[in-house]
Scaffold this motif. Structure first.
Motif, short mmCIF file in Angstrom:
data_model
loop_
_atom_site.label_atom_id
_atom_site.label_comp_id
_atom_site.label_asym_id
_atom_site.label_seq_id
_atom_site.Cartn_x
_atom_site.Cartn_y
_atom_site.Cartn_z
N GLU A 147 -8.76 -4.65 2.23
CA GLU A 147 -8.26 -5.99 2.57
C GLU A 147 -6.78 -5.95 2.89
O GLU A 147 -6.31 -6.62 3.83
N ILE A 148 -6.02 -5.19 2.12
CA ILE A 148 -4.58 -5.08 2.36
C ILE A 148 -4.32 -4.50 3.75
O ILE A 148 -3.50 -5.02 4.51
N THR A 149 -5.02 -3.43 4.10
CA THR A 149 -4.81 -2.79 5.40
C THR A 149 -5.26 -3.68 6.55
O THR A 149 -4.69 -3.64 7.64
N LYS A 150 -6.25 -4.52 6.28
CA LYS A 150 -6.78 -5.40 7.34
C LYS A 150 -5.94 -6.66 7.49
O LYS A 150 -5.64 -7.09 8.62
N GLU A 151 -5.53 -7.27 6.38
CA GLU A 151 -4.91 -8.59 6.44
C GLU A 151 -3.40 -8.58 6.20
O GLU A 151 -2.72 -9.56 6.52
N ILE A 152 -2.88 -7.50 5.62
CA ILE A 152 -1.43 -7.41 5.39
C ILE A 152 -0.83 -6.38 6.32
O ILE A 152 -0.11 -6.70 7.26
N SER A 153 -1.09 -5.12 6.08
CA SER A 153 -0.54 -4.06 6.92
C SER A 153 -1.31 -2.77 6.70
O SER A 153 -1.71 -2.47 5.57
N ALA A 154 -1.49 -2.02 7.78
CA ALA A 154 -2.12 -0.70 7.68
C ALA A 154 -1.12 0.35 7.23
O ALA A 154 -1.49 1.48 6.89
N ASP A 155 0.17 -0.02 7.23
CA ASP A 155 1.23 0.95 6.91
C ASP A 155 1.53 0.97 5.42
O ASP A 155 2.66 0.74 4.98
N ILE A 156 0.50 1.22 4.62
CA ILE A 156 0.69 1.29 3.17
C ILE A 156 0.61 2.74 2.71
O ILE A 156 -0.11 3.56 3.29
N VAL A 157 1.39 3.04 1.67
CA VAL A 157 1.39 4.38 1.09
C VAL A 157 1.05 4.24 -0.39
O VAL A 157 1.89 3.85 -1.21
N VAL A 158 -0.21 4.51 -0.74
CA VAL A 158 -0.66 4.42 -2.12
C VAL A 158 -0.17 5.65 -2.86
O VAL A 158 -0.43 6.79 -2.45
N LEU A 159 0.54 5.45 -3.97
CA LEU A 159 1.22 6.54 -4.66
C LEU A 159 0.55 6.97 -5.96
O LEU A 159 1.05 7.84 -6.66
N GLN A 160 -0.60 6.37 -6.26
CA GLN A 160 -1.29 6.70 -7.50
C GLN A 160 -2.80 6.64 -7.29
O GLN A 160 -3.28 6.12 -6.29
N SER A 161 -3.52 7.16 -8.27
CA SER A 161 -4.97 6.98 -8.34
C SER A 161 -5.28 6.37 -9.69
O SER A 161 -4.47 6.43 -10.62
N ALA A 162 -6.45 5.74 -9.79
CA ALA A 162 -6.83 5.06 -11.03
C ALA A 162 -8.20 5.52 -11.50
O ALA A 162 -9.09 5.79 -10.68
N ASN A 163 -8.35 5.60 -12.80
CA ASN A 163 -9.63 5.95 -13.41
C ASN A 163 -10.09 4.82 -14.31
O ASN A 163 -9.28 4.05 -14.84
N ASN A 164 -11.42 4.74 -14.48
CA ASN A 164 -12.03 3.70 -15.33
C ASN A 164 -11.62 2.30 -14.90
O ASN A 164 -11.27 1.45 -15.72
N ILE A 165 -11.65 2.07 -13.58
CA ILE A 165 -11.33 0.75 -13.05
C ILE A 165 -12.35 -0.27 -13.54
O ILE A 165 -13.55 0.02 -13.60
N GLY A 166 -11.87 -1.45 -13.89
CA GLY A 166 -12.77 -2.51 -14.35
C GLY A 166 -13.08 -2.44 -15.82
O GLY A 166 -14.03 -3.08 -16.28
N GLU A 168 -11.27 -1.61 -20.08
CA GLU A 168 -10.07 -1.48 -20.90
C GLU A 168 -9.62 -0.03 -21.04
O GLU A 168 -8.55 0.25 -21.59
N GLN A 169 -10.44 0.89 -20.55
CA GLN A 169 -10.07 2.32 -20.56
C GLN A 169 -9.34 2.71 -19.28
O GLN A 169 -9.15 3.89 -18.99
N LEU A 170 -8.88 1.72 -18.52
CA LEU A 170 -8.16 1.97 -17.28
C LEU A 170 -6.99 2.93 -17.52
O LEU A 170 -6.25 2.80 -18.51
N SER A 171 -6.81 3.88 -16.60
CA SER A 171 -5.65 4.77 -16.66
C SER A 171 -5.15 5.01 -15.25
O SER A 171 -5.92 4.98 -14.29
N ILE A 172 -3.86 5.24 -15.14
CA ILE A 172 -3.21 5.45 -13.84
C ILE A 172 -2.60 6.84 -13.83
O ILE A 172 -2.00 7.28 -14.81
N SER A 173 -2.74 7.53 -12.71
CA SER A 173 -2.19 8.88 -12.60
C SER A 173 -0.67 8.85 -12.63
O SER A 173 -0.05 7.85 -12.29
#
Length: 655
Positions: A147-166, A168-173
């Motif tokens: 949605e971000i690339t479609k409606e905001i900008s395609a020029d995004i640089v994601v700097l992390q990955s996420a585990n256990n999304i959704g 309480e065990q969520l963690s970020i690299s």
């Protein structure tokens, strides 16, 4: 003392309920600026200082706070997210060098998100995205990024990955102790588009170090070429420390001039129980000292600040002076107005309009004896929020305001009672229509009797391009009309077009002074003000006007079973729509709706669908409509077309 290279002036902006105030609370807590983390829901957020904010659980005013981290000072303006208070966000952008745009992962790109991004993009403000609420059940990060690339900008640089999304065990690299971005191929390719040397290295398989890539990313972020993306959950405090690192590593320090001349801008006017009226300022160059005079573009005489306060570690502290890069509050500046420049240097304080008031209402005191007191209070509130455009119609004893929506009425009612001690109500809001000329026509006025007076004016009125407002030009020699009188004509045009022949403001037109004369003995500036008002109304009458109504762009998400009913609703509301996108027994539809027919549709849609359907809207434009579809209202006051009575009123012969 912190050097300017170690300062970050940022605003945190988002659609309502995306979590930006919770992020600010986390930032303050992590850095030790506050001992206990506040809660928006519990009414304990540090930046929600007004009692109405604590009661309603929403931000109404932009709040300035500050924190120290890794030898850097980060000044933060936490801005409201609700569309009714978008003007606060608009003003805040005058004071900052960069923005953190918060996006709720479960909700994706919402209406206010898109509106905010358009302003950031047009003003080329460096922006960092924080994707929040990744712990929420059912969250789809991949969908959110799409949605971000479609409606905001395609020029995004994601700097992390996420585990256990959704969960309480969520963690970020990444290491939370240092800035440890993970540059993925997709992000590097985006960066290559703006850096030929990086492109060559990437194609040859010889990438620079992480530190070098970070430096390139910082340059491109400052140039508003790319959008770095940080992931997390403010509620759980996950990713917030990485966000801190990203703010100081990627967002720019204030740009400043080596000039010793003072320059700055007033970005807000507020009221403090102790200090009285305060002015929020941003300093671009030079030095401003308490008790020493300086110039403001809206004041004829130099002003002095009785006190200067800056945000320091979550609190406001007194200082004797401020320099380039500073954001501060000044007290004692009676002539301060939002958007005014301070100092000797001229700076550009123009803004992209994020939202405009589309509704008008009238305030009514509960006690008639409070009428004058209510008028004075509304004048004060209008200075603090110019978008209210308070109009005091003294002859009719009417107090009119422009507003964004119903919540704003609740806030105004509360402010009048708590701050001014006035009980007041507001009439049901009405849609603000506008008028525009149908054809080219002229209006002539000769005001030469009874003497002493002399002003002959001929104006030509013609349609302009949509969205152009009102422009003025003169084709008359100063030998016929002295320049000082032509200046009065120009100044009066905007006053004279506030009410057209159908009772609404005239817009999208060109006004030309094409003829007239003054008199060496009998002419006065006021004569040309009077003649101009009568001439412009005659021109409107001669050319005719078309009503313009506000149009909203909408996006509806709903179960497929409701498609037929919703299509019927849109048609009945004089709306238009594109072919819906259907999938997983739901559909998404986009289109346009007149505000006048759809003001309560969100409530009806929610009720009809049991909360399963939602509509997001934003102002799109003004479009022509028929008189029957719109509203014609009576001229308020004495109409300039009633020439005799208008002149008598002008001369004070009648009340």
């Amino acid at each position: 003392m912190t050097s300017i290279e170690q300062i970050r002036n940022i605003a945190i902006v988002a659609h309502v309920d995306a979590g930006k105030t919770s992020i600010t609370e986390n930032l303050l807590f992590i850095t030790g600026a506050i001992r206990e983390q506040g809660s928006v829901d519990k009414g304990t957020a540090q930046t929600d200082s007004l009692s109405i904010e604590r009661q309603r659980g929403i931000s109404v005013k932009a709040a300035l706070t500050s924190l120290a981290w890794k030898n850097h000072q980060i000044n933060i303006i936490d801005s409201p997210g609700h569309a009714d208070f978008a003007a606060e966000v608009q003003r805040s952008l005058l004071a900052v060098d960069a923005v953190v745009l918060v996006i709720s992962a479960p909700d994706g790109i919402q209406s206010q998100t898109s509106i905010l991004w358009e302003a950031l993009k047009q003003q080329k403000i460096p922006t960092l995205i924080f994707i929040n609420k990744l712990d929420r059940p059912g969250t789809d990060l991949e969908r959110c990024i799409e949605e971000i690339t479609k409606e905001i900008s395609a020029d995004i640089v994601v700097l992390q990955s996420a585990n256990n999304i959704g969960s309480e065990q969520l963690s970020i690299s990444g290491n939370s102790e240092v800035f440890d971005p993970v540059f993925q191929d997709a992000g590097i390719e985006i960066m290559c588009n703006n850096n030929e040397a990086l492109m060559e290295a990437y194609l040859e398989g010889e990438l620079p170090s992480t530190a070098a890539l970070t430096s390139i990313l910082k340059e491109q972020t400052k140039a508003a070429q790319v959008l770095p993306v940080i992931l997390g959950s403010a509620k759980m405090g996950i990713g917030v420390q990485q966000l801190l690192h990203a703010i100081i590593s990627l967002l720019p320090a204030p740009e400043y001039s080596n000039s010793q001349n003072l320059s700055g801008v007033i970005y807000r006017i507020d009221h403090d129980k102790t200090l009285g009226r305060t002015a929020g300022v941003r300093i671009f160059s030079g030095n401003l000292k308490a008790k020493e005079p300086f110039r403001i573009s809206t004041a004829e005489t130099p002003q002095k600040a009785n006190q200067i306060k800056v945000a320091s570690n979550g609190k406001l502290a007194d200082v004797k002076s401020i320099e380039a890069g500073s954001i501060a509050l000044l007290s004692g500046i009676s002539e301060a107005r939002i958007g005014a420049t301070i100092g000797e240097q001229t700076i550009d304080s123009q803004q992209t309009v994020i939202a405009q008031a589309l509704l008008t209402t009238a305030a009514v005191p509960a006690n008639e004896a409070d009428y004058a007191k209510l008028a004075e209070a509304l004048q004060q509130l209008s200075i603090e929020d110019p978008e209210l455009e308070f109009t005091w119609m003294k002859d009719e004893r009417e107090l009119h305001l422009k507003i964004m929506g119903w919540i704003q009425i609740d806030i105004l009612t509360f402010q009048l009672k708590e701050r001014f001690g006035i009980e007041a109500s507001f009439q049901p809001p009405k849609v603000i229509y506008k008028e525009t000329p149908v054809s080219i026509a002229s209006g002539f006025e000769s005001y030469t009797m009874p003497k002493p007076c002399w002003a002959v004016v001929k104006l030509e009125l013609e349609p302009g391009t949509p969205g152009s407002g009102v422009s003025f030009s003169s084709k008359v020699s100063v030998n016929d009309i002295h320049q000082k009188y032509q200046n009065e004509v120009e100044r009066t045009i905007l006053q004279g077009t506030k009410q057209g022949i159908k009772g609404w403001e005239l817009t999208d037109c060109k006004v030309s002074l094409v003829g007239g004369e003054d008199h060496e003995v009998h002419s006065r500036p006021g004569d040309f003000i009077l003649a101009t008002k009568m001439a412009i109304m005659k021109a409107m009458q001669n050319c005719g006007t078309t009503l313009l109504e506000p149009i909203l762009a909408f996006t509806i998400n709903a179960p497929e079973s409701l498609l037929g009913q919703i299509v019927s609703d849109i048609t009945q509301m004089r709306g238009t729509f594109e072919s819906p996108e259907i999938g997983n027994e739901n559909f998404t539809m986009q289109g346009t709706l007149p505000l006048s027919t759809s003001m309560d549709y969100s409530v009806k849609l929610t009720s009809r669908s049991g909360g399963k359907a939602r509509i997001q809207t934003r102002f799109l434009e003004y479009r022509p409509c028929s008189d029957a579809e719109g509203e014609i209202r009576a001229y308020i006051g004495i109409n300039p077309l009633d020439r005799s009575k208008f002149i008598l009123k002008w001369r004070g012969a009648i009340q």
